[in-house]
Scaffold this active site. Sequence first.
Site, mmCIF file in Angstrom:
data_model
loop_
_atom_site.group_PDB
_atom_site.id
_atom_site.type_symbol
_atom_site.label_atom_id
_atom_site.label_comp_id
_atom_site.label_asym_id
_atom_site.label_seq_id
_atom_site.Cartn_x
_atom_site.Cartn_y
_atom_site.Cartn_z
ATOM 1 N N HIS A 103 49.835 3.287 -17.268
ATOM 2 C CA HIS A 103 50.145 4.006 -18.519
ATOM 3 C C HIS A 103 49.988 3.009 -19.678
ATOM 4 C CE1 HIS A 103 51.829 6.939 -21.120
ATOM 5 N NE2 HIS A 103 53.079 7.003 -20.689
ATOM 6 N N HIS A 154 41.216 8.717 -17.370
ATOM 7 C CA HIS A 154 42.378 9.384 -17.942
ATOM 8 C C HIS A 154 42.634 10.666 -17.173
ATOM 9 C CE1 HIS A 154 45.145 11.045 -20.899
ATOM 10 N NE2 HIS A 154 45.262 9.813 -21.332
ATOM 11 N N ASP A 190 43.338 2.263 -24.404
ATOM 12 C CA ASP A 190 43.759 0.894 -24.128
ATOM 13 C C ASP A 190 42.601 -0.082 -23.958
ATOM 14 O OD1 ASP A 190 46.544 1.325 -24.115
ATOM 15 O OD2 ASP A 190 46.334 2.366 -22.214
HETATM 16 N N1 CMC Z 1 38.637 2.341 -12.161
HETATM 17 C C1 CMC Z 1 37.984 2.702 -11.018
HETATM 18 N N2 CMC Z 1 38.097 3.911 -10.428
HETATM 19 C C2 CMC Z 1 38.921 4.790 -11.030
HETATM 20 C C3 CMC Z 1 39.616 4.491 -12.208
HETATM 21 C C4 CMC Z 1 39.454 3.216 -12.779
HETATM 22 N N3 CMC Z 1 40.074 2.873 -13.908
HETATM 23 N N4 CMC Z 1 40.362 5.560 -12.573
HETATM 24 C C5 CMC Z 1 40.129 6.498 -11.638
HETATM 25 N N5 CMC Z 1 39.265 6.036 -10.717
HETATM 26 C C6 CMC Z 1 38.702 6.779 -9.569
HETATM 27 C C7 CMC Z 1 39.765 6.983 -8.494
HETATM 28 O O1 CMC Z 1 39.770 5.925 -7.578
HETATM 29 C C8 CMC Z 1 39.302 8.291 -7.880
HETATM 30 O O2 CMC Z 1 38.183 8.012 -7.079
HETATM 31 P P1 CMC Z 1 37.944 8.830 -5.688
HETATM 32 O O3 CMC Z 1 37.714 10.246 -6.137
HETATM 33 O O4 CMC Z 1 36.773 8.198 -5.071
HETATM 34 O O5 CMC Z 1 39.213 8.678 -4.905
HETATM 35 C C9 CMC Z 1 38.787 9.084 -9.084
HETATM 36 O O6 CMC Z 1 38.378 8.094 -10.049
HETATM 37 C C10 CMC Z 1 39.829 10.001 -9.706
HETATM 38 O O7 CMC Z 1 40.921 9.207 -10.139
HETATM 39 P P2 CMC Z 1 42.430 9.614 -10.017
HETATM 40 O O8 CMC Z 1 43.211 8.420 -9.552
HETATM 41 O O9 CMC Z 1 42.611 10.883 -9.255
HETATM 42 O O10 CMC Z 1 42.784 9.895 -11.547
HETATM 43 P P3 CMC Z 1 44.209 10.121 -12.154
HETATM 44 O O11 CMC Z 1 44.078 11.223 -13.124
HETATM 45 O O12 CMC Z 1 45.245 10.271 -11.091
HETATM 46 O O13 CMC Z 1 44.509 8.732 -12.890
HETATM 47 C C11 CMC Z 1 44.548 7.040 -14.500
HETATM 48 C C12 CMC Z 1 44.336 8.525 -14.247
HETATM 49 C C13 CMC Z 1 44.554 6.808 -16.020
HETATM 50 C C14 CMC Z 1 45.918 6.598 -13.965
HETATM 51 C C15 CMC Z 1 43.425 6.226 -13.818
HETATM 52 O O14 CMC Z 1 42.184 6.609 -14.366
HETATM 53 C C16 CMC Z 1 43.624 4.726 -13.955
HETATM 54 O O15 CMC Z 1 44.340 4.147 -13.138
HETATM 55 N N6 CMC Z 1 43.000 4.082 -15.000
HETATM 56 C C17 CMC Z 1 43.215 2.665 -15.226
HETATM 57 C C18 CMC Z 1 44.528 2.451 -15.939
HETATM 58 C C19 CMC Z 1 44.454 2.855 -17.389
HETATM 59 O O16 CMC Z 1 43.541 2.500 -18.108
HETATM 60 N N7 CMC Z 1 45.497 3.587 -17.836
HETATM 61 C C20 CMC Z 1 45.626 3.992 -19.241
HETATM 62 C C21 CMC Z 1 45.512 5.452 -19.436
HETATM 63 S S1 CMC Z 1 45.348 5.881 -21.191
HETATM 64 C C22 CMC Z 1 46.856 5.374 -21.911
HETATM 65 C C23 CMC Z 1 47.945 6.332 -21.625
HETATM 66 O O17 CMC Z 1 48.084 7.291 -22.379
HETATM 67 O O18 CMC Z 1 48.687 6.108 -20.655
#
Ligand code: CMC
Length: 429
Positions: free
Chosen positions: A268, A307, A363
Site C-alpha cells: 500500500h 493496482h 508510488d
Molecule cells: N510486479 C510483478 N507482478 C505483479 C505485480 C508487480 N508489482 N503486481 C501484480 N503482479 C502480478 C501478480 O503476481 C499476478 O500474476 P499471476 O496472475 O501470474 O498470479 C497478477 O499480476 C495479478 O496481481 P494480483 O496480486 O492479483 O493483484 P492485486 O490487485 O491483488 O494487487 C497490488 C495489487 C497493488 C497489491 C500489486 O499490484 C502489487 O503488489 N504492486 C506492487 C506494490 C505497489 O506498488 N503498491 C502500491 C499500490 S498504489 C498506492 C496505494 O494506493 O496503495
Amino acid sequence: MGKDSLSITDNRTGKVYEIPIVDGTIRAIDLRAIKAGKDDFGLLTYDPALLNTATARSAITYLDGDAGILRYRGYPIEQLAAHSTFMETAYLLIFGQLPNKIQLEQWAFDINHHTLLHTNAQRLIESFRHSAHPMSVFIGAISALGSLYPDSRHTHDPENRLLQAKRIIGKVATVGAFTYRINQGWPLNLPDDELDYIGNYLRMMFRMNEHHYYPDPILVKALNVLFILHADHEQNCSTSTMRVIGSSQADPYSSLAGAAAALYGPLHGGANEAVLTMLEQIGATGRVPAFIDGVKRGEAKLMGFGHRVYKNFDPRGQIIKKMAHEVFAFTGASPLLDIALKLEEIALHDEYFISRKLYPNVDFYSGLIYQAMKLPTNIFTVMFAIPRSVGWVAQWMEMMEDEDLKIVRPRQIYTGEEEREYTMIEERK
Ligand code: CMC
C-alpha cells in the site's frame, strides 16, 4: 419482482429466490434467506480480500479504474492538481463543496491553529530511538493524541467530530515533520502560523538555524500537488481500516493510527519507500533487464507497478511524472531516475506486464521527487500519510452519519476441528 432484481435457483432445493438489485449491487444479507434446510444458517458470500464487495455508500471520491478516472466530490483530479491548493482540496473532501474565499481563509486559519502539539506528545516522539522507522513513530504518536483529547470519544456529536477533524489535519503535519527531525537527530521546529500549511510543513522539516526560513515556491507547488493527489482514494486498505475501527465507535485518533498502520505496508503506501529500495538494489540501468527477468520468474515484484483498481493507467502517476521534471529542473534529478525510466520502458513493452495490466502507480515516481528533495527513504510513507489523513477523516465523518452504520463484523468459513474432548497433559503424546 421487477426488472431490477436477480432470480437465483438453489439447485439443492429447487427453490427460486428474487433478490433486489440497487445501484448495481445485491445486499449480501438477502442471501441469508437461501437455505438448504430448516437448520441451515443461510448462504454467505466468501470474499477474503473484498475483491467484489462494496462496504460503503460514499459521496466523496469517484474512481473508474478501467478509464483511469479519479474525482474528488465530482472534480477531476487533474483540475484540482492544476488549480487548487491542498487546504482547499481538504475543505472540499470534508464539506463536499469548494469553499468561497472567506470560508477558505477561515478553514486555513482553523487548521493552522491546531498545528501545535501538546508537549506530552512531543516528548513521546522524542523518546523513540533515532533509528525508529518514522511510520512507527507516526502511528504511535497519533494513537497517543487520543489520550490528550478524551473529548474525541464523543463520536456521535457532529460538532465534536469537526473539531477532531481540524485537530487531526493540523497535527499530522507536525507529527510527520517531527518524525523526520528525530530521525535525523536535529532539534524540532515548532509550527509557525504565519506560513500556510505546506510552507509551514516545509519549515518544520527543513529549517536549520536560519532566523527566517522561506520555503521555495517550486517545492511548495510540488508538495501541494503531491498532497492533493494523495488526499483520498475511496475504499482502499487503510481507509477501510479507518472505517472498520471507527465502526466500533473508537475515537478518531485510534482509528487513524490503525489506518496509518495499514498504509505502512509495502503493498500500500509503503510502496513509495519500497520503490526506492528496489531502484537502489538494481543500482545501474544495465542491470534492469536481469531484474525484469527475475520479476517474471516470480522472484521479486516490480514495486510501484500494478493496482487493484486501475487497469489502464493511474491518473495520479501521470500527473506526478510530468511534475517530476519541473522539480528536477530545480533540485537536480534523482540519481535513480535513469533506472526508473529504463524499468518503465521495458515493463510497458513486455507481455508479462501488458497481459496483467500492470502500469506505474502513484508510488513509482513520488519517491524520486522526495529523494530529489533530499528526504531519506524511510520518511516517504509519512509523506503519504499526512495528506491521506484528510481522506481518512472525511470518510470517517461520512460513515458516522450513515444510517446503515453498524459495527463491522464479518463472517468466516470455519475450517477447524469438530468438537473434541480435552486430554490431560499426562495423556498427550
Ligand atoms: N510486479 C510483478 N507482478 C505483479 C505485480 C508487480 N508489482 N503486481 C501484480 N503482479 C502480478 C501478480 O503476481 C499476478 O500474476 P499471476 O496472475 O501470474 O498470479 C497478477 O499480476 C495479478 O496481481 P494480483 O496480486 O492479483 O493483484 P492485486 O490487485 O491483488 O494487487 C497490488 C495489487 C497493488 C497489491 C500489486 O499490484 C502489487 O503488489 N504492486 C506492487 C506494490 C505497489 O506498488 N503498491 C502500491 C499500490 S498504489 C498506492 C496505494 O494506493 O496503495
